[in-house]
Scaffold this active site. Structure first.
Site, PDB file in Angstrom:
ATOM      1  N   GLU A 157      57.760  44.524  71.695  1.00  0.00           N
ATOM      2  CA  GLU A 157      58.979  44.225  70.934  1.00  0.00           C
ATOM      3  C   GLU A 157      59.095  45.042  69.654  1.00  0.00           C
ATOM      4  O   GLU A 157      59.837  44.669  68.748  1.00  0.00           O
ATOM      5  CB  GLU A 157      59.026  42.731  70.586  1.00  0.00           C
ATOM      6  CG  GLU A 157      59.087  41.806  71.768  1.00  0.00           C
ATOM      7  CD  GLU A 157      60.368  41.914  72.588  1.00  0.00           C
ATOM      8  OE1 GLU A 157      61.123  42.883  72.407  1.00  0.00           O
ATOM      9  OE2 GLU A 157      60.591  41.030  73.418  1.00  0.00           O
ATOM     10  N   HIS A 182      57.988  36.952  65.268  1.00  0.00           N
ATOM     11  CA  HIS A 182      58.641  36.557  66.519  1.00  0.00           C
ATOM     12  C   HIS A 182      57.701  35.631  67.278  1.00  0.00           C
ATOM     13  O   HIS A 182      56.524  35.950  67.435  1.00  0.00           O
ATOM     14  CB  HIS A 182      58.941  37.810  67.353  1.00  0.00           C
ATOM     15  CG  HIS A 182      59.273  37.504  68.775  1.00  0.00           C
ATOM     16  ND1 HIS A 182      60.330  36.692  69.132  1.00  0.00           N
ATOM     17  CD2 HIS A 182      58.684  37.889  69.939  1.00  0.00           C
ATOM     18  CE1 HIS A 182      60.375  36.598  70.455  1.00  0.00           C
ATOM     19  NE2 HIS A 182      59.389  37.310  70.959  1.00  0.00           N
ATOM     20  N   HIS A 201      57.468  32.352  70.561  1.00  0.00           N
ATOM     21  CA  HIS A 201      58.080  31.598  71.655  1.00  0.00           C
ATOM     22  C   HIS A 201      57.838  30.108  71.392  1.00  0.00           C
ATOM     23  O   HIS A 201      57.363  29.386  72.262  1.00  0.00           O
ATOM     24  CB  HIS A 201      57.477  32.009  73.001  1.00  0.00           C
ATOM     25  CG  HIS A 201      57.762  33.421  73.383  1.00  0.00           C
ATOM     26  ND1 HIS A 201      57.330  33.970  74.566  1.00  0.00           N
ATOM     27  CD2 HIS A 201      58.437  34.411  72.746  1.00  0.00           C
ATOM     28  CE1 HIS A 201      57.726  35.247  74.641  1.00  0.00           C
ATOM     29  NE2 HIS A 201      58.394  35.532  73.535  1.00  0.00           N
ATOM     30  N   TYR A 227      70.960  19.369  56.691  1.00  0.00           N
ATOM     31  CA  TYR A 227      71.212  20.342  55.616  1.00  0.00           C
ATOM     32  C   TYR A 227      70.170  21.450  55.547  1.00  0.00           C
ATOM     33  O   TYR A 227      70.434  22.556  55.072  1.00  0.00           O
ATOM     34  CB  TYR A 227      71.347  19.634  54.256  1.00  0.00           C
ATOM     35  CG  TYR A 227      70.046  19.211  53.621  1.00  0.00           C
ATOM     36  CD1 TYR A 227      69.505  17.946  53.864  1.00  0.00           C
ATOM     37  CD2 TYR A 227      69.350  20.064  52.785  1.00  0.00           C
ATOM     38  CE1 TYR A 227      68.311  17.559  53.293  1.00  0.00           C
ATOM     39  CE2 TYR A 227      68.150  19.693  52.210  1.00  0.00           C
ATOM     40  CZ  TYR A 227      67.627  18.442  52.460  1.00  0.00           C
ATOM     41  OH  TYR A 227      66.445  18.067  51.899  1.00  0.00           O
ATOM     42  N   HIS A 283      64.372  33.239  75.545  1.00  0.00           N
ATOM     43  CA  HIS A 283      63.243  34.024  75.087  1.00  0.00           C
ATOM     44  C   HIS A 283      62.450  33.348  73.955  1.00  0.00           C
ATOM     45  O   HIS A 283      61.321  32.924  74.172  1.00  0.00           O
ATOM     46  CB  HIS A 283      63.756  35.405  74.647  1.00  0.00           C
ATOM     47  CG  HIS A 283      62.691  36.373  74.282  1.00  0.00           C
ATOM     48  ND1 HIS A 283      62.880  37.725  74.304  1.00  0.00           N
ATOM     49  CD2 HIS A 283      61.420  36.191  73.852  1.00  0.00           C
ATOM     50  CE1 HIS A 283      61.773  38.330  73.927  1.00  0.00           C
ATOM     51  NE2 HIS A 283      60.867  37.416  73.639  1.00  0.00           N
ATOM     52  N   TYR A 305      67.179  26.952  43.459  1.00  0.00           N
ATOM     53  CA  TYR A 305      65.793  26.482  43.560  1.00  0.00           C
ATOM     54  C   TYR A 305      64.849  27.643  43.831  1.00  0.00           C
ATOM     55  O   TYR A 305      63.760  27.708  43.293  1.00  0.00           O
ATOM     56  CB  TYR A 305      65.637  25.462  44.702  1.00  0.00           C
ATOM     57  CG  TYR A 305      66.312  24.148  44.468  1.00  0.00           C
ATOM     58  CD1 TYR A 305      66.636  23.724  43.193  1.00  0.00           C
ATOM     59  CD2 TYR A 305      66.623  23.316  45.536  1.00  0.00           C
ATOM     60  CE1 TYR A 305      67.257  22.512  42.982  1.00  0.00           C
ATOM     61  CE2 TYR A 305      67.240  22.094  45.336  1.00  0.00           C
ATOM     62  CZ  TYR A 305      67.565  21.709  44.061  1.00  0.00           C
ATOM     63  OH  TYR A 305      68.179  20.515  43.872  1.00  0.00           O
TER      64      TYR A 305
HETATM   65 ZN   LIG Z   1      58.905  37.459  72.947  1.00  0.00          ZN
END
Ligand SMILES: [Zn+2]
Length: 231
Positions: free
Chosen positions: A78, A97, A99, A118, A160, A213
């Site tokens: 990726e 990234h 899963h 929120y 994904h 904040y």
């Molecule tokens: Zn992935």
């Protein structure tokens, strides 16, 4: 092995520690996730197909924005969206990234996370979008991800997983945990009925409060509220 001088040794160690922590926190499955951090020459990214707990600093792959890579390992499959996000977003240094179970469950339904709570505003807007599906590792997926992240610091990837970004690995990891928590809450709420969605004006107020904040408690970075933000 001889010990060639590695670039950015401390950052390589932090990438490995963050990758291991991701699995320890239960927001990733096996070796499916990947992460990157910007460096002056380009970025560092986790290698493809290796267990995080076996990683050594020399396994982290240095890459240029032209797609070239150095070191002994091949980069994560990726790497394109890591590169394209870092290129499109100069304020971002770290891309994570995973899963994660609940975020990915919603992504498999093609659902975004609306303003049912929120805290959705921690990702920068009044929803956490779900990027359209494209085959993993492709330019098309990268384009979808960059678009879903416009004005945001996190998105889901259809069928994904999810992406969280930040000015540091720490802030990106904290956001990934928050997104997974929100996904789990939303999923649970959906089992019972139709969650009430906060209106755009209220979410705009929350986003503004978070911005303030973030400046007062600088450790979380990018205007993201710190851990102590929960009332
Ligand atoms: Zn992935």
């Amino acid at each position: 092995m001889s010990a060639p001088r590695l670039t950015h040794p401390a950052l390589r160690k932090e990438i490995i520690a963050t990758a291991c922590r991701m699995n320890g926190l239960g927001i990733n499955q096996g070796k499916s996730g990947n992460l990157s951090h910007r460096v002056p020459e380009g970025f560092l990214v986790t290698p493809t197909g290796m267990d995080y707990d076996t990683l050594k600093p020399s396994d982290i792959v240095p890459m240029g924005f032209d797609g070239s890579h150095g070191g002994a390992r091949l980069p994560s499959s990726e790497w394109r969206f890591h590169r394209d996000i870092l290129q499109a977003r100069p304020e971002v240094n770290a891309v994570i990234h995973t899963h994660a179970m609940f975020a990915t469950t919603l992504a498999c339904l093609g659902r975004e996370i609306p303003a049912f709570h929120y805290m959705v505003a921690v990702a920068g807007g009044d929803s956490i979008r779900c990027a359209s599906y494209a085959t993993f590792g492709t330019e098309q997926l990268s384009r979808h991800a960059v678009r879903a992240l416009e004005g945001r610091k996190a998105c889901l990837l259809a069928n994904h997983g999810m992406i969280a970004i930040g000015d540091t690995l720490k802030s990106a990891l904290a956001l990934a945990v928050e997104v997974e928590t929100l996904a789990a809450m939303y999923w649970r709420a959906l089992q019972v009925g139709a969650p009430t969605i906060l209106d755009p004006a209220e979410m705009a107020r929350v986003i503004e409060k978070f911005r303030t904040y973030g400046q007062q408690r600088s450790s979380a970075g990018m205007g993201q509220p710190s851990k102590s933000r929960r009332s």
